[in-house]
Structures are given as C-alpha cells and as structure tokens.
Design a protein around this motif. Structure first.
Motif, PDB file in Angstrom:
ATOM      1  N   CYS A  60      71.773  41.167  34.961  1.00  0.00           N
ATOM      2  CA  CYS A  60      72.875  41.497  35.859  1.00  0.00           C
ATOM      3  C   CYS A  60      73.337  40.214  36.528  1.00  0.00           C
ATOM      4  O   CYS A  60      72.670  39.694  37.410  1.00  0.00           O
ATOM      5  CB  CYS A  60      72.405  42.513  36.891  1.00  0.00           C
ATOM      6  SG  CYS A  60      73.680  42.995  38.051  1.00  0.00           S
ATOM      7  N   ARG A  62      76.849  39.679  37.605  1.00  0.00           N
ATOM      8  CA  ARG A  62      77.801  40.039  38.660  1.00  0.00           C
ATOM      9  C   ARG A  62      77.832  41.561  38.766  1.00  0.00           C
ATOM     10  O   ARG A  62      78.549  42.230  38.024  1.00  0.00           O
ATOM     11  CB  ARG A  62      79.168  39.489  38.342  1.00  0.00           C
ATOM     12  CG  ARG A  62      80.122  39.753  39.473  1.00  0.00           C
ATOM     13  CD  ARG A  62      81.369  38.970  39.362  1.00  0.00           C
ATOM     14  NE  ARG A  62      82.159  39.295  40.545  1.00  0.00           N
ATOM     15  CZ  ARG A  62      83.285  38.749  40.827  1.00  0.00           C
ATOM     16  NH1 ARG A  62      83.767  37.833  40.030  1.00  0.00           N
ATOM     17  NH2 ARG A  62      83.935  39.087  41.892  1.00  0.00           N
ATOM     18  N   PRO A  63      77.069  42.133  39.693  1.00  0.00           N
ATOM     19  CA  PRO A  63      77.007  43.583  39.804  1.00  0.00           C
ATOM     20  C   PRO A  63      78.340  44.171  40.258  1.00  0.00           C
ATOM     21  O   PRO A  63      79.125  43.521  40.946  1.00  0.00           O
ATOM     22  CB  PRO A  63      75.926  43.817  40.857  1.00  0.00           C
ATOM     23  CG  PRO A  63      75.819  42.544  41.597  1.00  0.00           C
ATOM     24  CD  PRO A  63      76.248  41.456  40.676  1.00  0.00           C
ATOM     25  N   SER A  64      78.575  45.409  39.829  1.00  0.00           N
ATOM     26  CA  SER A  64      79.801  46.080  40.242  1.00  0.00           C
ATOM     27  C   SER A  64      79.521  46.850  41.527  1.00  0.00           C
ATOM     28  O   SER A  64      78.397  47.216  41.826  1.00  0.00           O
ATOM     29  CB  SER A  64      80.280  47.021  39.147  1.00  0.00           C
ATOM     30  OG  SER A  64      79.312  48.025  38.932  1.00  0.00           O
ATOM     31  N   GLY A  65      80.555  47.088  42.291  1.00  0.00           N
ATOM     32  CA  GLY A  65      80.422  47.830  43.531  1.00  0.00           C
ATOM     33  C   GLY A  65      81.207  47.172  44.643  1.00  0.00           C
ATOM     34  O   GLY A  65      81.875  46.156  44.454  1.00  0.00           O
ATOM     35  N   ARG A  67      82.414  44.950  47.428  1.00  0.00           N
ATOM     36  CA  ARG A  67      82.148  43.544  47.745  1.00  0.00           C
ATOM     37  C   ARG A  67      82.788  43.096  49.050  1.00  0.00           C
ATOM     38  O   ARG A  67      82.423  42.069  49.596  1.00  0.00           O
ATOM     39  CB  ARG A  67      82.673  42.640  46.631  1.00  0.00           C
ATOM     40  CG  ARG A  67      82.013  42.865  45.312  1.00  0.00           C
ATOM     41  CD  ARG A  67      82.594  41.936  44.258  1.00  0.00           C
ATOM     42  NE  ARG A  67      81.720  41.866  43.122  1.00  0.00           N
ATOM     43  CZ  ARG A  67      80.580  41.209  43.084  1.00  0.00           C
ATOM     44  NH1 ARG A  67      80.164  40.549  44.105  1.00  0.00           N
ATOM     45  NH2 ARG A  67      79.835  41.208  42.005  1.00  0.00           N
ATOM     46  N   TYR A  89      73.893  51.174  49.780  1.00  0.00           N
ATOM     47  CA  TYR A  89      73.893  51.029  48.328  1.00  0.00           C
ATOM     48  C   TYR A  89      72.665  51.750  47.789  1.00  0.00           C
ATOM     49  O   TYR A  89      71.558  51.527  48.266  1.00  0.00           O
ATOM     50  CB  TYR A  89      73.795  49.566  47.910  1.00  0.00           C
ATOM     51  CG  TYR A  89      75.006  48.720  48.213  1.00  0.00           C
ATOM     52  CD1 TYR A  89      76.213  48.952  47.574  1.00  0.00           C
ATOM     53  CD2 TYR A  89      74.919  47.660  49.101  1.00  0.00           C
ATOM     54  CE1 TYR A  89      77.312  48.150  47.838  1.00  0.00           C
ATOM     55  CE2 TYR A  89      76.008  46.855  49.364  1.00  0.00           C
ATOM     56  CZ  TYR A  89      77.205  47.111  48.721  1.00  0.00           C
ATOM     57  OH  TYR A  89      78.290  46.310  48.967  1.00  0.00           O
ATOM     58  N   THR A 141      77.222  42.095  49.222  1.00  0.00           N
ATOM     59  CA  THR A 141      76.781  41.907  47.842  1.00  0.00           C
ATOM     60  C   THR A 141      76.101  43.176  47.347  1.00  0.00           C
ATOM     61  O   THR A 141      75.025  43.530  47.837  1.00  0.00           O
ATOM     62  CB  THR A 141      75.797  40.725  47.752  1.00  0.00           C
ATOM     63  OG1 THR A 141      76.419  39.580  48.314  1.00  0.00           O
ATOM     64  CG2 THR A 141      75.427  40.446  46.309  1.00  0.00           C
ATOM     65  N   CYS A 144      72.351  45.354  41.523  1.00  0.00           N
ATOM     66  CA  CYS A 144      72.535  45.744  40.124  1.00  0.00           C
ATOM     67  C   CYS A 144      72.126  47.199  39.937  1.00  0.00           C
ATOM     68  O   CYS A 144      71.294  47.712  40.680  1.00  0.00           O
ATOM     69  CB  CYS A 144      71.681  44.858  39.216  1.00  0.00           C
ATOM     70  SG  CYS A 144      72.207  43.152  39.214  1.00  0.00           S
ATOM     71  N   LYS A 167      83.943  53.667  43.056  1.00  0.00           N
ATOM     72  CA  LYS A 167      83.889  52.400  42.320  1.00  0.00           C
ATOM     73  C   LYS A 167      84.760  51.319  42.941  1.00  0.00           C
ATOM     74  O   LYS A 167      85.019  50.297  42.308  1.00  0.00           O
ATOM     75  CB  LYS A 167      84.307  52.637  40.879  1.00  0.00           C
ATOM     76  CG  LYS A 167      83.387  53.612  40.175  1.00  0.00           C
ATOM     77  CD  LYS A 167      83.486  53.485  38.688  1.00  0.00           C
ATOM     78  CE  LYS A 167      82.598  54.491  38.024  1.00  0.00           C
ATOM     79  NZ  LYS A 167      81.332  53.985  37.639  1.00  0.00           N
ATOM     80  N   LYS A 169      86.036  48.132  44.835  1.00  0.00           N
ATOM     81  CA  LYS A 169      85.464  46.797  45.041  1.00  0.00           C
ATOM     82  C   LYS A 169      85.774  46.280  46.450  1.00  0.00           C
ATOM     83  O   LYS A 169      85.107  45.385  46.945  1.00  0.00           O
ATOM     84  CB  LYS A 169      86.033  45.822  44.014  1.00  0.00           C
ATOM     85  CG  LYS A 169      85.795  46.254  42.592  1.00  0.00           C
ATOM     86  CD  LYS A 169      84.918  45.287  41.891  1.00  0.00           C
ATOM     87  CE  LYS A 169      84.790  45.625  40.440  1.00  0.00           C
ATOM     88  NZ  LYS A 169      83.612  46.340  40.122  1.00  0.00           N
TER      89      LYS A 169
END
Length: 185
Positions: A60, A62-65, A67, A89, A141, A144, A167, A169
C-alpha cells in the motif's frame, strides 16, 4: 548427460543440434515408461510447494480515503458549547459493522473500549471545536485496507450526529445548531 538429454528432448529440442545429445533407444522412449513417470513425479514434487503459496499482498503506497477536511462551526452550534469531532478510520469489517450502528453519544461513551477491542482496526483523529470556529484544511492520512470512514460530533442534543464519509477524498463538515452536514469535494 542423459538427464540433460531427456530434459531437452521433452522440451522438443532436436538432438542433432545439442553437442552432448545421443540418440535415445530402447524402452525410455516409449509412452508411459519408467523414466517419464519419474520425471513427472519430480516435476510434481517441485511444483507442489508453489501451489500451496498464497499470493503476496500488494504493498500500500498511497491508501485511498479521506485526506483533507475543513470544519466550519456556526456561532449557534451546540448552544454555544464546544463540540468534540472524531474522524474514525476502520480497516476491518467486524469493527466497521459495530461502529456504523452507533450514535455519536454511544460512540463517545464507548470510544476507549472500541480502541481496546480493535487496536489495529480503528484509527481516530479528534478536534475540539468552539462555536463559531473555522478549521482550515486539515490534512489527514488514511490507513491501508480501509473499510469505512465516519465522522462523529458530540452534540448535547439527542440524535445520530454520525456521518459515513464514503469514498470522498476531501470535504467540508458543517456544524449546525443541532445537526451536522457533510459536503464532499
């Protein structure tokens, strides 16, 4: 030399082109011979451990979520009292199932217990917001393997005061008089 010949022969190489090749004669060339069976057994023994291996996890980078978050509080928010905001998270499905059903009041009461029950699966970030305060873009941040992202606000009034971020960002959290609103960007 004979083993090398057999391997090259099995691969379809022409024996005349190989410097060490000899012509095969006798029962070795017959289908189902002892030599072929032993080669098949050797290949099976060699490949068996590889079949049992799991695929390696993809790293992992660059994890998604979520930011980036802005928080805007109105002067009349929570009757002029400070509001605790938690960004949560969640990386495991059991933890996500438990947290997604909680109202904000229950979440804040169970916060420490949730962190003890799911120490690797729940990460939180907390802000204490005064009525009328604006928090410019706050960078966060995500971990993952994200399964869910939630925002909880500790209003004095009854209500859910929980938002599932989805989802997104980035977005803006607006603290109203008795409710919260989420606007993804």
């Amino acid at each position: 030399m004979r083993i090398a010949n057999r391997i090259w022969m099995d691969l379809g190489a022409a024996p005349a082109r190989l410097p060490f090749a000899r012509k095969r004669q006798g029962p070795i060339c017959e289908a189902g011979s002892r030599g072929q069976r032993s080669r098949a057994a050797a290949v099976a023994i060699f490949l068996a451990p590889l079949a049992a291996c799991q695929t390696l996890p993809v790293p992992c980078v660059r994890p998604s979520g979520l930011r980036s978050i802005d928080i805007n509080s109105r002067p009349e928010s929570n009757n002029g009292r400070p509001i605790a905001i938690d960004l949560v998270y969640v990386t495991a499905k059991p933890a996500a199932a438990a947290i997604s059903k909680l109202r904000a009041r229950d979440y804040f009461a169970l916060h420490d217990q949730l962190l003890r029950d799911y120490p690797r699966d729940v990460r939180t970030r907390r802000w204490e917001i005064q009525a009328g305060q604006q928090v410019a873009t706050s960078k966060v941040t995500p971990p993952c393997g994200l399964n869910g992202t939630y925002l909880f606000a500790s209003y004095q009034a009854a209500g859910d005061h929980r938002i599932s971020v989805g989802k997104a960002k980035a977005g803006t959290l607006t603290l109203g008089e008795q409710e919260i609103a989420w606007t993804p960007r």
